[in-house]
Scaffold this motif. Structure first.
Motif, PDB file in Angstrom:
ATOM      1  N   GLN A 387       0.849  -1.219   0.000  1.00 15.91           N
ATOM      2  CA  GLN A 387       0.000   0.000   0.000  1.00 15.91           C
ATOM      3  C   GLN A 387       0.877   1.259   0.000  1.00 15.91           C
ATOM      4  N   THR A 388       1.921   1.225   0.834  1.00 19.07           N
ATOM      5  CA  THR A 388       2.829   2.378   0.926  1.00 19.07           C
ATOM      6  C   THR A 388       3.549   2.588  -0.402  1.00 19.07           C
ATOM      7  N   SER A 391       1.456   4.175  -2.959  1.00 17.43           N
ATOM      8  CA  SER A 391       1.175   5.609  -2.749  1.00 17.43           C
ATOM      9  C   SER A 391       2.380   6.494  -3.120  1.00 17.43           C
TER      10      SER A 391
END
Ligand SMILES: Nc1nc2c(ncn2[C@@H]2O[C@H](COP(=O)(O)OP(=O)(O)OP(=O)(O)O)[C@@H](O)[C@H]2O)c(=O)[nH]1
Length: 536
Positions: A387-388, A391
């Motif tokens: 997820q990081t 982003s």
């Protein structure tokens, strides 16, 4: 900027208010209490001076009165008066030097009808008895002084005397008259003996000793002008209040008709105090008060305000920056300084507890992100990690690959060697995976059971395939025996590879599904191999 809620501001104004109050109180006390009290005391002393003059005047007159009767030749006078022996008076009785010495200015003797027998004046000594006032026996003033035989009889044949104040030859004089009666006994009067003394500077000098300030005699027209300012009239009792006029107090002396003949005045005493409102004592008091209050303010500044401000700054800074390593470092002894040290202790405690809490949180985070058996990142961490990465803007421009792998026939291994040995193999494989990848850029995680996922950052498809094959080789090279009924002899891996080309966003779930599908394909193709997801 000081606000009205500021302690320093409040203390400053309290001190200022105290200064102004003390100044006002001192001024009021001086104006309405001290000065009036001093003035009343001084006025009282002035009145006492006047009473002393009056008392000395009385004494002088009494001594004159006594002189008439306490006379060594009184009986001879009594006899000479009865016989109208003028020669005896003139030749024997009238001795100017002795009377001058006694301060007497003259004698006159009258018969019972008020006619002069003989007279003598130390200033006007003549054989013809030439003092006009005493010669004009019909004058009302002289009549008032002469003593009639009736008044002696009315007095029970006891001697009668009178005192009067008269202008004689334009000079004020005290006149003492005495009935000529036998000495030491009752008896009819043979006439009146009169003596006088001028109220001149010489007489005034007799009043001066012992009286501070000058004493003055006032005569003539001046007396009538001064009459309204007499504090007292001689012989009419003692007043309670002084009536100063031109810095003097006056005693009026009246004749028998009540007309002022002369006056004696006493200078009022010089005031030993400064009657100005702002005198040296008041200003000294104010300076002392201000000095004391300034010292008090300084004391409060150093002992209370400054430590409090320092304490407040320390607390504000620590709470704002959340840095509890800050210390007030206060070294004094009073309660404020003690409070400062306790706050330092409190900060130390908070700092220690925060460090422990941070360490505990880090540990909890590590535990929550780590697989307990292998020590690898767990599935939760893998999800966050992807997820990081998704982003981050830089991820899109670079390639990325996902390897999803599974140990072949692990159920059979467990069944044959037992679960515990299976755990050890899981650890061993994990270790091999870590050793065969770069920890700085690659993440090795245990996805669940005997399934592992490796994320390869900045890695293109063909490189990812190589890494996957290296991993398979590493596991095979470990030669972990797998003597099960399936027909294999060592433990192997199957790997599915899916890659994201540079310039495309990372869709983690989709990429995982593709890698998982490639793994499924590797399993179906016979295991112990690498398969690449179609379309990559
Ligand atoms: N010892 C041990 N076994 C585990 C653990 N987690 C999962 N397993 C076992 O791993 C086995 C996985 O079996 P399967 O999913 O049937 O797959 P497989 O037997 O490896 O067959 P393929 O994957 O098709 O080659 C199961 O028997 C699980 O019980 C674990 O933590 N320790």
């Amino acid at each position: 900027m000081l606000s009205k809620n500021n302690l320093r501001f409040q203390l400053f104004f309290a001190v200022l208010f105290a200064c102004v109050s003390i100044l006002a109180a001192q001024t009021l006390i001086r104006q309405f209490w001290t000065l009036p009290a001093f003035e009343a005391m001084a006025a009282h002393n002035d009145l006492l001076d006047l009473k002393r003059v009056e008392s000395q005047l009385t004494q002088e007159i009494t001594s004159l009165k006594n002189l008439v009767y306490d006379n060594a030749v009184w009986d001879k006078i009594y006899q000479a008066s009865a016989e109208r022996d003028v020669n005896w008076f003139q030749e024997t009785f009238f001795i100017p030097e002795s009377f001058q010495h006694l301060g007497i200015n003259g004698w006159y003797f009258y018969d019972i009808k008020g006619a002069p027998i003989a007279g003598f004046s130390t200033e006007h000594a003549t054989a013809e008895l030439k003092v006009p006032f005493f010669e004009s026996s019909r004058s009302s003033e002289l009549s008032d002084i002469l003593i009639s035989p009736e008044s002696v009889r009315q007095n029970g044949l006891m001697p009668v005397s009178k005192i009067g104040f008269i202008d004689i030859l334009d000079m004020p004089a005290v006149v003492v008259s005495h009935s000529i009666a036998p000495s030491g006994a009752k008896g009819n009067s043979h006439g009146t003996a009169v003596l006088w003394r001028y109220m001149d500077e010489r007489f005034i000098e007799t009043l001066t000793p012992g009286i501070p300030g000058d004493i003055q005699l006032h005569t003539g027209e001046e007396v009538r002008q001064l009459a309204p300012y007499f504090t007292m009239v001689f012989g009419e009792g003692v007043p309670n209040q002084a009536v100063p006029f031109q810095n003097r107090l006056y005693i009026g002396i009246q004749n028998t008709q009540g007309t002022p003949v002369f006056a004696v005045s006493v200078a009022i005493r010089e005031r030993p105090f400064d009657s100005a409102l702002f005198d040296a004592s008041l200003i000294s008091g104010i300076v002392i008060s201000i000095t004391i209050l300034t010292l008090f303010y300084m004391f409060m500044h150093f002992q209370l305000l400054r430590p409090l401000e320092r304490l407040l700054d320390t607390v504000c800074l620590a709470t704002r920056s959340r840095d509890f390593s800050i210390r007030s470092g206060m070294q004094g002894r009073n309660e404020i300084f003690k409070l400062g040290r306790r706050i330092d202790d409190l900060f130390a405690l908070i700092g220690k507890q925060r460090s422990e809490l941070v360490a505990r949180n880090q540990e909890l985070q590590r535990i929550s992100n780590t697989d307990p058996l292998t020590g690898l990142a767990n599935r939760r961490y893998l999800d966050q990690y992807l997820q990081t990465l998704a982003s981050h803007a830089s991820t899109e421009s670079r390639p990325l690959a996902l390897l999803v792998m599974d140990i072949d026939y692990f159920k059979a291994y467990n069944d044959h060697y037992g679960h515990s040995r299976g755990d050890q193999v899981l650890k061993q494989v994990s270790s091999l995976l870590q050793q065969s990848t770069h920890s700085a850029t690659d993440l090795v995680s245990r996805y669940g059971g005997e399934e592992f996922v490796v994320v390869l950052q900045n890695t293109a498809e063909d490189e990812a395939v190589k890494v996957a094959e290296n991993l398979c080789v590493a596991v095979r090279a470990a030669k972990i025996h797998h003597e099960s009924a399936i027909g294999v002899d060592i433990l192997t891996l199957s790997v599915g590879v899916a890659g994201k080309p540079p310039g495309t966003p990372l869709q983690a779930e989709k990429l995982f599904d593709q890698a998982d599908a490639a793994l499924y394909a590797a399993k179906r193709a016979g295991r112990n191999r690498v398969e690449v997801a179609p379309g990559i």
